[in-house]
Scaffold this motif. Structure first.
Motif, PDB file in Angstrom:
ATOM      1  N   THR A 145       0.829  -1.204   0.000  1.00  0.00           N
ATOM      2  CA  THR A 145       0.000   0.000   0.000  1.00  0.00           C
ATOM      3  C   THR A 145       0.863   1.252   0.000  1.00  0.00           C
ATOM      4  OG1 THR A 145      -1.761  -1.132   1.205  1.00  0.00           O
ATOM      5  CG2 THR A 145      -1.792   1.275   1.233  1.00  0.00           C
ATOM      6  N   ILE A 146       0.570   2.176  -0.928  1.00  0.00           N
ATOM      7  CA  ILE A 146       1.224   3.486  -0.902  1.00  0.00           C
ATOM      8  C   ILE A 146       0.204   4.627  -0.787  1.00  0.00           C
ATOM      9  CG2 ILE A 146       3.295   2.771  -2.135  1.00  0.00           C
ATOM     10  CD1 ILE A 146       2.070   4.152  -4.638  1.00  0.00           C
ATOM     11  N   ARG A 147      -1.061   4.337  -1.046  1.00  0.00           N
ATOM     12  CA  ARG A 147      -2.129   5.316  -0.823  1.00  0.00           C
ATOM     13  C   ARG A 147      -3.356   4.547  -0.324  1.00  0.00           C
ATOM     14  NH1 ARG A 147       1.466   8.240  -2.316  1.00  0.00           N
ATOM     15  NH2 ARG A 147       1.362  10.133  -3.585  1.00  0.00           N
ATOM     16  N   HIS A 148      -4.004   5.104   0.693  1.00  0.00           N
ATOM     17  CA  HIS A 148      -5.266   4.514   1.154  1.00  0.00           C
ATOM     18  C   HIS A 148      -6.206   5.654   1.483  1.00  0.00           C
ATOM     19  CE1 HIS A 148      -7.990   1.516   2.649  1.00  0.00           C
ATOM     20  NE2 HIS A 148      -8.117   2.167   3.796  1.00  0.00           N
ATOM     21  N   ARG A 149      -7.085   5.972   0.530  1.00  0.00           N
ATOM     22  CA  ARG A 149      -8.007   7.088   0.696  1.00  0.00           C
ATOM     23  C   ARG A 149      -9.434   6.663   0.356  1.00  0.00           C
ATOM     24  NH1 ARG A 149      -6.143  12.280   0.904  1.00  0.00           N
ATOM     25  NH2 ARG A 149      -8.307  12.631   1.561  1.00  0.00           N
ATOM     26  N   PRO A 150     -10.014   5.808   1.185  1.00  0.00           N
ATOM     27  CA  PRO A 150     -11.399   5.406   0.922  1.00  0.00           C
ATOM     28  C   PRO A 150     -12.364   6.581   0.942  1.00  0.00           C
ATOM     29  CG  PRO A 150     -10.684   4.708   3.108  1.00  0.00           C
ATOM     30  CD  PRO A 150      -9.469   5.172   2.385  1.00  0.00           C
ATOM     31  N   ASP A 151     -11.994   7.669   1.643  1.00  0.00           N
ATOM     32  CA  ASP A 151     -12.831   8.870   1.644  1.00  0.00           C
ATOM     33  C   ASP A 151     -12.923   9.484   0.259  1.00  0.00           C
ATOM     34  OD1 ASP A 151     -10.022   9.287   2.196  1.00  0.00           O
ATOM     35  OD2 ASP A 151     -10.469  11.428   2.377  1.00  0.00           O
ATOM     36  N   LEU A 152     -11.909   9.223  -0.578  1.00  0.00           N
ATOM     37  CA  LEU A 152     -11.923   9.695  -1.961  1.00  0.00           C
ATOM     38  C   LEU A 152     -12.243   8.566  -2.942  1.00  0.00           C
ATOM     39  CD1 LEU A 152      -8.778  12.041  -1.943  1.00  0.00           C
ATOM     40  CD2 LEU A 152     -11.192  12.676  -1.681  1.00  0.00           C
ATOM     41  N   GLY A 153     -12.532   7.385  -2.404  1.00  0.00           N
ATOM     42  CA  GLY A 153     -12.957   6.274  -3.246  1.00  0.00           C
ATOM     43  C   GLY A 153     -11.839   5.461  -3.864  1.00  0.00           C
ATOM     44  N   PHE A 154     -10.626   5.501  -3.271  1.00  0.00           N
ATOM     45  CA  PHE A 154      -9.574   4.672  -3.863  1.00  0.00           C
ATOM     46  C   PHE A 154      -8.586   4.195  -2.808  1.00  0.00           C
ATOM     47  CE2 PHE A 154      -7.484   8.836  -3.956  1.00  0.00           C
ATOM     48  CZ  PHE A 154      -6.177   8.528  -3.600  1.00  0.00           C
ATOM     49  N   THR A 155      -7.889   3.133  -3.188  1.00  0.00           N
ATOM     50  CA  THR A 155      -6.741   2.617  -2.445  1.00  0.00           C
ATOM     51  C   THR A 155      -5.764   2.112  -3.485  1.00  0.00           C
ATOM     52  OG1 THR A 155      -6.049   1.120  -0.658  1.00  0.00           O
ATOM     53  CG2 THR A 155      -7.666   0.276  -2.215  1.00  0.00           C
TER      54      THR A 155
ATOM     55  N   PRO B  49     -16.307   3.476  14.228  1.00  0.00           N
ATOM     56  CA  PRO B  49     -16.144   2.489  13.155  1.00  0.00           C
ATOM     57  C   PRO B  49     -17.390   2.453  12.274  1.00  0.00           C
ATOM     58  CG  PRO B  49     -15.637   1.551  15.322  1.00  0.00           C
ATOM     59  CD  PRO B  49     -16.298   2.866  15.565  1.00  0.00           C
ATOM     60  N   PRO B  50     -17.263   1.937  11.039  1.00  0.00           N
ATOM     61  CA  PRO B  50     -16.044   1.386  10.449  1.00  0.00           C
ATOM     62  C   PRO B  50     -15.047   2.489  10.083  1.00  0.00           C
ATOM     63  CG  PRO B  50     -17.837   1.360   8.852  1.00  0.00           C
ATOM     64  CD  PRO B  50     -18.434   1.796  10.157  1.00  0.00           C
ATOM     65  N   LYS B  51     -13.776   2.211  10.267  1.00  0.00           N
ATOM     66  CA  LYS B  51     -12.736   3.178   9.947  1.00  0.00           C
ATOM     67  C   LYS B  51     -11.425   2.457   9.674  1.00  0.00           C
ATOM     68  CE  LYS B  51     -11.625   4.159  14.829  1.00  0.00           C
ATOM     69  NZ  LYS B  51     -11.418   5.253  15.806  1.00  0.00           N
ATOM     70  N   SER B  52     -10.600   3.075   8.855  1.00  0.00           N
ATOM     71  CA  SER B  52      -9.285   2.535   8.534  1.00  0.00           C
ATOM     72  C   SER B  52      -8.332   3.696   8.330  1.00  0.00           C
ATOM     73  CB  SER B  52      -9.342   1.660   7.273  1.00  0.00           C
ATOM     74  OG  SER B  52      -9.803   2.411   6.159  1.00  0.00           O
ATOM     75  N   THR B  53      -7.051   3.416   8.423  1.00  0.00           N
ATOM     76  CA  THR B  53      -6.067   4.474   8.321  1.00  0.00           C
ATOM     77  C   THR B  53      -4.753   3.922   7.797  1.00  0.00           C
ATOM     78  OG1 THR B  53      -5.034   6.327   9.506  1.00  0.00           O
ATOM     79  CG2 THR B  53      -5.251   4.247  10.717  1.00  0.00           C
TER      80      THR B  53
END
Length: 359
Positions: A95-105, A230-234
Protein backbone atom coordinates in the motif's frame (compact mmCIF):
# COMPACT_ATOMS: atom_id res chain seq x y z
CA UNK A 1 -6.52 -30.44 1.62
CA UNK A 2 -6.08 -27.51 -0.75
CA UNK A 3 -2.84 -25.54 -0.55
CA UNK A 4 -2.59 -21.78 -0.99
CA UNK A 5 0.21 -19.26 -0.60
CA UNK A 6 -0.31 -15.97 1.21
CA UNK A 7 1.98 -12.98 0.64
CA UNK A 8 1.80 -9.97 2.93
CA UNK A 9 3.91 -6.81 2.85
CA UNK A 10 2.46 -4.29 5.25
CA UNK A 11 2.71 -0.71 6.44
CA UNK A 12 5.89 -1.40 8.41
CA UNK A 13 7.79 -1.80 5.11
CA UNK A 14 10.10 -4.41 6.61
CA UNK A 15 9.65 -7.12 4.00
CA UNK A 16 7.49 -9.96 2.68
CA UNK A 17 5.82 -12.61 4.81
CA UNK A 18 5.24 -15.73 2.69
CA UNK A 19 3.30 -18.71 3.99
CA UNK A 20 2.18 -22.01 2.50
CA UNK A 21 -1.11 -23.13 4.00
CA UNK A 22 -3.53 -26.01 3.65
CA UNK A 23 -7.26 -25.66 4.22
CA UNK A 24 -9.72 -28.39 5.07
CA UNK A 25 -13.07 -26.70 5.65
CA UNK A 26 -12.58 -24.28 8.55
CA UNK A 27 -9.33 -25.99 9.54
CA UNK A 28 -6.13 -24.20 8.59
CA UNK A 29 -2.63 -25.66 8.73
CA UNK A 30 0.59 -23.69 8.28
CA UNK A 31 2.94 -25.91 6.29
CA UNK A 32 5.91 -23.66 5.67
CA UNK A 33 6.94 -20.02 6.10
CA UNK A 34 9.55 -17.72 4.60
CA UNK A 35 10.50 -14.11 5.27
CA UNK A 36 12.06 -11.93 2.56
CA UNK A 37 13.40 -8.61 3.93
CA UNK A 38 13.21 -5.53 1.76
CA UNK A 39 16.54 -4.15 0.50
CA UNK A 40 17.02 -0.70 2.02
CA UNK A 41 16.95 1.05 -1.37
CA UNK A 42 13.60 -0.55 -2.21
CA UNK A 43 12.16 0.45 1.17
CA UNK A 44 13.29 4.04 0.67
CA UNK A 45 11.84 4.12 -2.85
CA UNK A 46 8.48 2.88 -1.54
CA UNK A 47 8.53 5.41 1.30
CA UNK A 48 9.23 8.21 -1.18
CA UNK A 49 6.08 7.31 -3.12
CA UNK A 50 3.92 8.01 -0.07
CA UNK A 51 4.37 11.73 -0.73
CA UNK A 52 3.48 13.55 -3.98
CA UNK A 53 6.53 14.07 -6.19
CA UNK A 54 7.71 14.06 -9.79
CA UNK A 55 7.13 11.18 -12.20
CA UNK A 56 5.07 9.18 -9.70
CA UNK A 57 3.31 7.09 -12.35
CA UNK A 58 6.47 5.69 -13.92
CA UNK A 59 8.17 5.20 -10.56
CA UNK A 60 5.18 3.30 -9.18
CA UNK A 61 5.04 0.99 -12.20
CA UNK A 62 8.77 0.26 -12.03
CA UNK A 63 8.46 -0.48 -8.31
CA UNK A 64 5.47 -2.74 -8.98
CA UNK A 65 7.63 -4.83 -11.29
CA UNK A 66 10.45 -4.92 -8.74
CA UNK A 67 8.03 -6.04 -6.04
CA UNK A 68 6.53 -8.74 -8.27
CA UNK A 69 10.00 -10.16 -8.85
CA UNK A 70 10.74 -10.06 -5.12
CA UNK A 71 7.38 -11.72 -4.39
CA UNK A 72 8.28 -14.43 -6.91
CA UNK A 73 11.66 -14.98 -5.23
CA UNK A 74 9.88 -15.36 -1.90
CA UNK A 75 7.48 -17.91 -3.42
CA UNK A 76 10.31 -19.97 -4.92
CA UNK A 77 12.21 -19.92 -1.61
CA UNK A 78 9.05 -20.88 0.26
CA UNK A 79 8.26 -23.83 -2.01
CA UNK A 80 11.85 -24.98 -2.51
CA UNK A 81 11.00 -26.39 -5.92
CA UNK A 82 7.72 -28.06 -5.00
CA UNK A 83 4.62 -26.15 -6.14
CA UNK A 84 2.59 -28.96 -7.65
CA UNK A 85 -0.15 -28.78 -5.02
CA UNK A 86 -0.47 -24.98 -4.80
CA UNK A 87 -3.77 -23.78 -6.18
CA UNK A 88 -3.15 -20.02 -5.99
CA UNK A 89 -1.19 -17.17 -4.44
CA UNK A 90 -3.04 -14.47 -2.51
CA UNK A 91 -0.92 -11.32 -2.73
CA UNK A 92 -1.87 -8.16 -0.86
CA UNK A 93 0.66 -5.85 -2.55
CA UNK A 94 2.33 -2.83 -0.98
CA UNK A 95 0.00 0.00 0.00
CA UNK A 96 1.22 3.49 -0.90
CA UNK A 97 -2.13 5.32 -0.82
CA UNK A 98 -5.27 4.51 1.15
CA UNK A 99 -8.01 7.09 0.70
CA UNK A 100 -11.40 5.41 0.92
CA UNK A 101 -12.83 8.87 1.64
CA UNK A 102 -11.92 9.69 -1.96
CA UNK A 103 -12.96 6.27 -3.25
CA UNK A 104 -9.57 4.67 -3.86
CA UNK A 105 -6.74 2.62 -2.45
CA UNK A 106 -3.48 1.74 -4.18
CA UNK A 107 -1.24 -1.28 -3.62
CA UNK A 108 1.93 -1.66 -5.67
CA UNK A 109 2.09 -5.03 -7.43
CA UNK A 110 2.18 -6.59 -10.88
CA UNK A 111 0.14 -9.76 -10.37
CA UNK A 112 0.34 -10.71 -14.04
CA UNK A 113 4.14 -10.76 -13.81
CA UNK A 114 3.96 -12.66 -10.52
CA UNK A 115 1.76 -15.32 -12.14
CA UNK A 116 4.18 -15.53 -15.07
CA UNK A 117 7.25 -15.89 -12.85
CA UNK A 118 5.71 -18.51 -10.55
CA UNK A 119 3.50 -20.37 -13.05
CA UNK A 120 0.79 -20.16 -10.38
CA UNK A 121 -2.57 -18.41 -10.37
CA UNK A 122 -2.50 -15.11 -8.45
CA UNK A 123 -5.36 -13.39 -6.68
CA UNK A 124 -4.68 -9.71 -5.96
CA UNK A 125 -6.32 -6.29 -5.62
CA UNK A 126 -8.54 -7.39 -2.74
CA UNK A 127 -9.49 -3.96 -1.42
CA UNK A 128 -10.98 -2.10 -4.39
CA UNK A 129 -14.17 -4.20 -4.68
CA UNK A 130 -15.08 -3.39 -1.10
CA UNK A 131 -14.40 0.32 -1.68
CA UNK A 132 -16.52 0.21 -4.83
CA UNK A 133 -19.35 -1.04 -2.61
CA UNK A 134 -18.96 1.97 -0.32
CA UNK A 135 -16.61 0.33 2.19
CA UNK A 136 -13.23 1.28 3.61
CA UNK A 137 -11.47 -1.61 1.88
CA UNK A 138 -9.96 -2.37 5.29
CA UNK A 139 -9.52 -4.17 7.50
CA UNK A 140 -10.02 -7.35 5.48
CA UNK A 141 -8.77 -9.85 8.06
CA UNK A 142 -11.93 -9.92 10.28
CA UNK A 143 -13.72 -12.41 8.01
CA UNK A 144 -10.68 -14.71 8.26
CA UNK A 145 -10.48 -14.21 12.02
CA UNK A 146 -14.14 -15.18 12.30
CA UNK A 147 -13.59 -18.33 10.23
CA UNK A 148 -10.53 -19.63 12.09
CA UNK A 149 -10.57 -18.00 15.56
CA UNK A 150 -14.28 -17.77 16.35
CA UNK A 151 -15.44 -19.79 19.37
CA UNK A 152 -19.01 -20.87 20.26
CA UNK A 153 -18.71 -20.05 23.98
CA UNK A 154 -15.80 -17.58 24.33
CA UNK A 155 -15.96 -13.91 23.32
CA UNK A 156 -12.59 -13.24 21.71
CA UNK A 157 -10.91 -10.12 20.39
CA UNK A 158 -8.05 -10.54 17.91
CA UNK A 159 -5.63 -7.60 17.73
CA UNK A 160 -3.14 -7.32 14.89
CA UNK A 161 -0.29 -4.92 15.65
CA UNK A 162 1.50 -4.20 12.40
CA UNK A 163 2.41 -0.75 11.15
CA UNK A 164 -1.23 0.06 11.89
CA UNK A 165 -3.11 -1.79 14.62
CA UNK A 166 -6.54 -3.27 13.97
CA UNK A 167 -8.91 -5.48 15.87
CA UNK A 168 -11.62 -8.04 15.23
CA UNK A 169 -14.42 -8.43 17.74
CA UNK A 170 -15.83 -11.98 17.85
CA UNK A 171 -18.86 -11.79 20.19
CA UNK A 172 -21.11 -14.73 21.00
CA UNK A 173 -24.16 -12.75 19.89
CA UNK A 174 -24.41 -10.01 17.31
CA UNK A 175 -22.27 -9.07 14.34
CA UNK A 176 -18.56 -9.66 14.04
CA UNK A 177 -16.92 -6.26 13.66
CA UNK A 178 -13.42 -4.96 13.04
CA UNK A 179 -11.61 -1.70 12.41
CA UNK A 180 -8.25 0.05 12.57
CA UNK A 181 -7.34 1.37 16.03
CA UNK A 182 -4.49 3.70 15.01
CA UNK A 183 -0.69 3.51 14.76
CA UNK A 184 0.78 0.18 15.79
CA UNK A 185 4.52 -0.05 15.08
CA UNK A 186 4.67 2.57 12.34
CA UNK A 187 5.61 5.65 14.40
CA UNK A 188 7.74 3.68 16.88
CA UNK A 189 9.76 2.11 14.07
CA UNK A 190 10.35 5.43 12.31
CA UNK A 191 11.36 7.20 15.53
CA UNK A 192 13.65 4.32 16.56
CA UNK A 193 15.38 4.32 13.18
CA UNK A 194 15.80 8.10 13.23
CA UNK A 195 17.47 8.17 16.65
CA UNK A 196 19.21 4.80 16.99
CA UNK A 197 19.70 3.57 13.42
CA UNK A 198 17.85 0.35 14.27
CA UNK A 199 14.87 -0.68 12.15
CA UNK A 200 12.67 -1.24 15.19
CA UNK A 201 12.70 -1.24 18.99
CA UNK A 202 13.33 -4.93 19.74
CA UNK A 203 11.00 -6.15 22.48
CA UNK A 204 10.26 -2.50 23.33
CA UNK A 205 13.59 -2.27 25.19
CA UNK A 206 14.28 1.35 24.24
CA UNK A 207 10.75 2.45 25.15
CA UNK A 208 11.10 0.66 28.48
CA UNK A 209 13.94 3.04 29.39
CA UNK A 210 11.83 6.17 28.94
CA UNK A 211 8.93 7.86 30.66
CA UNK A 212 5.56 8.60 29.09
CA UNK A 213 5.13 12.33 28.45
CA UNK A 214 1.48 12.98 29.43
CA UNK A 215 1.30 16.28 27.55
CA UNK A 216 2.58 14.76 24.33
CA UNK A 217 0.32 11.74 24.75
CA UNK A 218 -2.70 14.04 25.13
CA UNK A 219 -1.76 15.88 21.93
CA UNK A 220 -1.37 12.63 20.01
CA UNK A 221 -4.65 11.20 21.27
CA UNK A 222 -6.42 14.40 20.22
CA UNK A 223 -6.18 13.30 16.58
CA UNK A 224 -9.77 13.11 15.25
CA UNK A 225 -9.28 9.52 14.08
CA UNK A 226 -9.40 8.24 17.65
CA UNK A 227 -12.83 9.77 18.24
CA UNK A 228 -14.20 8.56 14.90
CA UNK A 229 -16.73 5.73 15.09
CA UNK A 230 -16.14 2.49 13.15
CA UNK A 231 -16.04 1.39 10.45
CA UNK A 232 -12.74 3.18 9.95
CA UNK A 233 -9.29 2.54 8.53
CA UNK A 234 -6.07 4.47 8.32
CA UNK A 235 -2.42 4.35 7.20
CA UNK A 236 0.65 6.45 6.48
CA UNK A 237 -1.54 9.03 4.76
CA UNK A 238 -2.76 10.04 8.23
CA UNK A 239 -0.10 8.91 10.72
CA UNK A 240 3.47 9.60 9.62
CA UNK A 241 6.74 11.17 10.74
CA UNK A 242 5.73 14.65 9.58
CA UNK A 243 2.56 14.51 11.69
CA UNK A 244 4.60 13.35 14.69
CA UNK A 245 7.18 16.12 14.28
CA UNK A 246 4.36 18.69 14.29
CA UNK A 247 3.30 17.48 17.76
CA UNK A 248 6.78 17.60 19.32
CA UNK A 249 8.56 20.37 21.19
CA UNK A 250 12.28 21.08 21.07
CA UNK A 251 12.80 19.77 24.61
CA UNK A 252 11.20 16.33 24.15
CA UNK A 253 13.63 13.57 25.08
CA UNK A 254 13.86 10.93 22.29
CA UNK A 255 13.61 8.00 24.72
CA UNK A 256 10.55 9.52 26.39
CA UNK A 257 9.00 10.08 22.95
CA UNK A 258 9.48 6.37 22.20
CA UNK A 259 7.83 5.45 25.49
CA UNK A 260 4.97 7.81 24.67
CA UNK A 261 4.51 6.31 21.20
CA UNK A 262 4.31 2.85 22.76
CA UNK A 263 1.69 4.17 25.17
CA UNK A 264 -0.21 5.73 22.25
CA UNK A 265 -0.42 2.33 20.55
CA UNK A 266 -1.45 0.58 23.75
CA UNK A 267 -4.00 3.21 24.73
CA UNK A 268 -5.64 3.37 21.30
CA UNK A 269 -6.01 -0.42 21.25
CA UNK A 270 -7.26 -0.66 24.84
CA UNK A 271 -9.68 2.24 24.40
CA UNK A 272 -11.12 0.61 21.27
CA UNK A 273 -11.63 -2.70 23.05
CA UNK A 274 -13.24 -1.10 26.09
CA UNK A 275 -15.51 1.03 23.93
CA UNK A 276 -16.58 -1.43 21.26
CA UNK A 277 -15.90 -4.95 22.58
CA UNK A 278 -17.79 -4.99 25.88
CA UNK A 279 -17.82 -8.37 27.58
CA UNK A 280 -14.68 -9.71 25.91
CA UNK A 281 -13.34 -12.84 27.60
CA UNK A 282 -9.95 -13.08 25.87
CA UNK A 283 -7.65 -10.91 23.77
CA UNK A 284 -5.09 -12.40 21.39
CA UNK A 285 -2.24 -10.42 19.80
CA UNK A 286 -0.63 -11.05 16.43
CA UNK A 287 1.72 -9.16 14.12
CA UNK A 288 5.18 -7.81 14.87
CA UNK A 289 3.94 -5.70 17.78
CA UNK A 290 2.97 -8.84 19.65
CA UNK A 291 6.69 -9.22 20.46
CA UNK A 292 6.85 -5.78 22.09
CA UNK A 293 6.92 -6.48 25.83
CA UNK A 294 6.05 -2.88 26.72
CA UNK A 295 2.92 -3.01 24.54
CA UNK A 296 1.92 -6.42 25.87
CA UNK A 297 2.43 -5.34 29.46
CA UNK A 298 0.54 -2.09 29.09
CA UNK A 299 -2.38 -3.83 27.38
CA UNK A 300 -2.51 -6.37 30.21
CA UNK A 301 -2.66 -3.52 32.73
CA UNK A 302 -5.13 -1.37 30.81
CA UNK A 303 -7.49 -4.27 30.07
CA UNK A 304 -7.21 -6.16 33.37
CA UNK A 305 -8.67 -8.63 34.26
CA UNK A 306 -9.08 -9.74 30.61
CA UNK A 307 -6.21 -12.15 29.82
CA UNK A 308 -3.89 -11.09 26.99
CA UNK A 309 -2.14 -13.84 25.00
CA UNK A 310 -0.43 -14.25 21.64
CA UNK A 311 -2.14 -15.88 18.67
CA UNK A 312 0.32 -18.77 18.82
CA UNK A 313 -2.06 -20.22 21.40
CA UNK A 314 -4.68 -20.49 18.63
CA UNK A 315 -2.42 -22.65 16.43
CA UNK A 316 -1.27 -19.99 13.92
CA UNK A 317 2.19 -18.53 14.60
CA UNK A 318 1.90 -14.90 15.66
CA UNK A 319 4.04 -13.50 12.81
CA UNK A 320 2.12 -15.24 10.03
CA UNK A 321 -1.54 -14.55 10.74
CA UNK A 322 -1.95 -11.80 8.13
CA UNK A 323 -0.17 -13.76 5.41
CA UNK A 324 -2.40 -16.76 6.14
CA UNK A 325 -5.39 -14.42 5.91
CA UNK A 326 -4.52 -13.51 2.33
CA UNK A 327 -4.11 -17.18 1.42
CA UNK A 328 -7.62 -17.66 2.84
CA UNK A 329 -8.93 -14.64 0.90
CA UNK A 330 -7.53 -16.11 -2.32
CA UNK A 331 -9.35 -19.34 -1.51
CA UNK A 332 -12.59 -17.42 -0.97
CA UNK A 333 -12.20 -15.68 -4.31
CA UNK A 334 -11.59 -18.85 -6.29
CA UNK A 335 -14.54 -20.53 -4.58
CA UNK A 336 -16.81 -17.58 -5.40
CA UNK A 337 -17.35 -16.72 -1.74
CA UNK A 338 -17.33 -13.27 -0.06
CA UNK A 339 -14.15 -12.12 1.64
CA UNK A 340 -15.32 -8.95 3.35
CA UNK A 341 -17.45 -8.25 6.41
CA UNK A 342 -19.70 -5.21 5.82
CA UNK A 343 -19.88 -4.58 9.59
CA UNK A 344 -16.09 -4.17 9.55
CA UNK A 345 -15.55 -2.21 6.33
CA UNK A 346 -18.86 -0.40 5.92
CA UNK A 347 -19.52 -1.87 2.47
CA UNK A 348 -23.10 -2.11 1.21
CA UNK A 349 -22.97 -5.90 1.47
CA UNK A 350 -20.93 -9.07 1.14
CA UNK A 351 -18.65 -9.05 -1.90
CA UNK A 352 -16.32 -11.48 -3.64
CA UNK A 353 -12.95 -9.74 -3.49
CA UNK A 354 -9.90 -9.76 -5.69
CA UNK A 355 -8.91 -10.12 -9.33
CA UNK A 356 -7.71 -13.48 -10.65
CA UNK A 357 -4.61 -13.82 -12.84
CA UNK A 358 -4.50 -17.43 -14.12
CA UNK A 359 -1.25 -19.39 -14.28
Amino acid sequence: MQQYIGLMSGTSLDGIDAVLTAFDGPQCKVIRTFYQPYPDDLKQAILALHEPDDNELERSLILSNQLARLYAQAVHSLLDGDNGKTRAIGCHGQTIRHRPDLGFTLQLNNPALLAELTNTAVVADFRTRDIAAGGQGAPLVPAFHQAVFGHPTIHRVIVNIGGISNLTNLPLDGSVTGFDCGPGNLLMDAWCHQHTGRAYDKNGEWAAGGKVNPYLLEKLLAHPFFQQHPPKSTGRDMFNSLWLEQQLSSVDDPTDVQATLAELSARSIADAIQRYCAGADEVYLCGGGAHNRVLHGRLQTLLSPIPIARADALAIPVDWVEAVAFAWLAKQTLEGKPGNLPAATGAAGLRILGAIYPA
